[in-house]
Design a protein around this motif. Structure first.
Motif: not given
Length: 72
Positions: A6-16, A42-58
């Motif tokens: 439900a996060a918005i693309l490019g929005e900063e988030i805190d993992i809770q 980063i991306s909210n398509g068929s796979k979610i891509i998000f960045q934590v620190g310097e790491t991007r996870l799909a």
């Protein structure tokens, strides 16, 4: 709090909370997705891509739905 999906693309988030199975939570933590860290979607398509620190996870949208975050 809301799911990562439900996060918005490019929005900063805190993992809770990692509200997934303990096996998936362990894998996410090993990859750097740890409660209390900041990240962004980063991306909210068929796979979610998000960045934590310097790491991007799909990850799958199903798994992303179990990662609870707080928007900044």
């Amino acid at each position: 709090m809301h799911p990562l999906t439900a996060a918005i693309l490019g929005e900063e988030i805190d993992i809770q909370c990692l509200a997934c199975s303990s096996q998936n939570a362990c894998k996410l933590r090993e990859m750097g997705c740890v409660e209390g860290l900041k990240g962004k979607l980063i991306s909210n398509g068929s796979k979610i891509i998000f960045q934590v620190g310097e790491t991007r996870l799909a990850i799958s949208t199903q798994l992303a739905h179990t990662i609870l975050v707080r928007s900044k």
